[in-house]
Design a protein around this motif. Structure first.
Motif, PDB file in Angstrom:
ATOM      1  N   PHE A  88       0.851  -1.174   0.000  1.00  0.00           N
ATOM      2  CA  PHE A  88       0.000   0.000   0.000  1.00  0.00           C
ATOM      3  C   PHE A  88       0.895   1.235   0.000  1.00  0.00           C
ATOM      4  O   PHE A  88       1.982   1.231   0.578  1.00  0.00           O
ATOM      5  N   ALA A  89       0.410   2.275  -0.623  1.00  0.00           N
ATOM      6  CA  ALA A  89       1.178   3.521  -0.688  1.00  0.00           C
ATOM      7  C   ALA A  89       1.262   4.125   0.713  1.00  0.00           C
ATOM      8  O   ALA A  89       0.288   4.121   1.452  1.00  0.00           O
ATOM      9  N   PRO A  90       2.427   4.646   1.073  1.00  0.00           N
ATOM     10  CA  PRO A  90       2.555   5.263   2.406  1.00  0.00           C
ATOM     11  C   PRO A  90       1.852   6.620   2.419  1.00  0.00           C
ATOM     12  O   PRO A  90       2.359   7.614   1.905  1.00  0.00           O
ATOM     13  N   VAL A  91       0.687   6.652   2.990  1.00  0.00           N
ATOM     14  CA  VAL A  91      -0.097   7.884   3.060  1.00  0.00           C
ATOM     15  C   VAL A  91      -0.305   8.215   4.525  1.00  0.00           C
ATOM     16  O   VAL A  91      -0.720   7.372   5.312  1.00  0.00           O
ATOM     17  N   ALA A  92      -0.004   9.454   4.864  1.00  0.00           N
ATOM     18  CA  ALA A  92      -0.194   9.891   6.249  1.00  0.00           C
ATOM     19  C   ALA A  92      -1.681  10.121   6.496  1.00  0.00           C
ATOM     20  O   ALA A  92      -2.410  10.555   5.601  1.00  0.00           O
ATOM     21  N   PRO A  93      -2.147   9.843   7.708  1.00  0.00           N
ATOM     22  CA  PRO A  93      -3.560  10.094   8.007  1.00  0.00           C
ATOM     23  C   PRO A  93      -3.834  11.590   8.009  1.00  0.00           C
ATOM     24  O   PRO A  93      -2.929  12.396   8.234  1.00  0.00           O
ATOM     25  N   PRO A  94      -5.060  11.990   7.748  1.00  0.00           N
ATOM     26  CA  PRO A  94      -5.362  13.422   7.728  1.00  0.00           C
ATOM     27  C   PRO A  94      -5.195  14.040   9.115  1.00  0.00           C
ATOM     28  O   PRO A  94      -5.360  13.364  10.131  1.00  0.00           O
ATOM     29  N   ARG A  95      -4.893  15.321   9.130  1.00  0.00           N
ATOM     30  CA  ARG A  95      -4.706  16.017  10.406  1.00  0.00           C
ATOM     31  C   ARG A  95      -6.044  16.132  11.120  1.00  0.00           C
ATOM     32  O   ARG A  95      -7.077  16.308  10.487  1.00  0.00           O
ATOM     33  N   PRO A  96      -6.038  16.093  12.448  1.00  0.00           N
ATOM     34  CA  PRO A  96      -7.300  16.260  13.168  1.00  0.00           C
ATOM     35  C   PRO A  96      -7.812  17.683  13.018  1.00  0.00           C
ATOM     36  O   PRO A  96      -7.033  18.630  12.921  1.00  0.00           O
ATOM     37  N   ARG A  97      -9.111  17.794  12.995  1.00  0.00           N
ATOM     38  CA  ARG A  97      -9.713  19.109  12.854  1.00  0.00           C
ATOM     39  C   ARG A  97      -9.572  19.883  14.154  1.00  0.00           C
ATOM     40  O   ARG A  97      -9.752  19.352  15.240  1.00  0.00           O
ATOM     41  N   THR A  98      -9.250  21.137  14.017  1.00  0.00           N
ATOM     42  CA  THR A  98      -9.145  21.989  15.203  1.00  0.00           C
ATOM     43  C   THR A  98     -10.500  22.623  15.460  1.00  0.00           C
ATOM     44  O   THR A  98     -11.251  22.903  14.525  1.00  0.00           O
ATOM     45  N   ARG A  99     -10.770  22.819  16.726  1.00  0.00           N
ATOM     46  CA  ARG A  99     -12.052  23.429  17.070  1.00  0.00           C
ATOM     47  C   ARG A  99     -11.927  24.929  16.936  1.00  0.00           C
ATOM     48  O   ARG A  99     -11.152  25.567  17.639  1.00  0.00           O
ATOM     49  N   GLY A 100     -12.686  25.458  16.038  1.00  0.00           N
ATOM     50  CA  GLY A 100     -12.665  26.898  15.819  1.00  0.00           C
ATOM     51  C   GLY A 100     -13.721  27.584  16.670  1.00  0.00           C
ATOM     52  O   GLY A 100     -14.438  26.949  17.443  1.00  0.00           O
ATOM     53  N   PRO A 101     -13.826  28.897  16.530  1.00  0.00           N
ATOM     54  CA  PRO A 101     -14.800  29.636  17.348  1.00  0.00           C
ATOM     55  C   PRO A 101     -16.244  29.280  16.987  1.00  0.00           C
ATOM     56  O   PRO A 101     -17.149  29.587  17.737  1.00  0.00           O
ATOM     57  N   SER A 102     -16.454  28.633  15.858  1.00  0.00           N
ATOM     58  CA  SER A 102     -17.827  28.320  15.459  1.00  0.00           C
ATOM     59  C   SER A 102     -18.256  26.917  15.878  1.00  0.00           C
ATOM     60  O   SER A 102     -19.343  26.498  15.544  1.00  0.00           O
ATOM     61  N   SER A 103     -17.399  26.193  16.571  1.00  0.00           N
ATOM     62  CA  SER A 103     -17.774  24.840  16.957  1.00  0.00           C
ATOM     63  C   SER A 103     -18.833  24.876  18.057  1.00  0.00           C
ATOM     64  O   SER A 103     -18.860  25.804  18.879  1.00  0.00           O
ATOM     65  N   PRO A 104     -19.709  23.901  18.121  1.00  0.00           N
ATOM     66  CA  PRO A 104     -20.755  23.889  19.140  1.00  0.00           C
ATOM     67  C   PRO A 104     -20.204  23.853  20.555  1.00  0.00           C
ATOM     68  O   PRO A 104     -20.771  24.462  21.462  1.00  0.00           O
TER      69      PRO A 104
END
Length: 112
Positions: A88-104
């Motif tokens: 399998f191709a070495p693919v890094a996992p996506p970065r975690p989403r940061t909580r912005g000011p609009s998050s619940p």
């Protein structure tokens, strides 16, 4: 006389007999429900077992042999040692989403 106003039998009903009848009816209903559940589970198990047996484990190749091998037939060959492993191709996992000011979660913690 109308119903519930006494009668030839006397004044009050036999509460003990009525309670015994109700208990017997409840026991009968409970046993029928348990028996029906066991019967249904057995039916499902029989259907699954039949489906497994009918599948023959032949991998769907449709050889028509019914999954039975001749006495002299050998098992299918196993993969040789020279067969490469899938890569399998070495693919890094996506970065975690940061909580912005609009998050619940941020909106709930803000003072009002």
């Amino acid at each position: 006389m109308s119903f519930g106003q006494g009668g030839p039998g006397g004044g009050t009903p036999d509460w003990a007999a009525l309670a015994a009848d109700t208990a017997a009816r409840d026991r009968r209903r409970k046993l029928l429900m348990i028996g029906g559940g066991v019967l249904a589970a057995g039916g499902v198990a029989a259907i699954v077992a039949t489906a497994i047996v009918r599948s023959d484990g032949d991998g769907g190749n449709g050889s028509g042999s019914g999954g039975k091998q001749a006495a002299g037939a050998s098992a299918p060959p196993t993969p040789s040692a020279g067969t490469p492993e899938p890569t399998f191709a070495p693919v890094a996992p996506p970065r975690p989403r940061t909580r912005g000011p609009s998050s619940p979660a941020r909106r709930r913690t803000r003072p009002r």
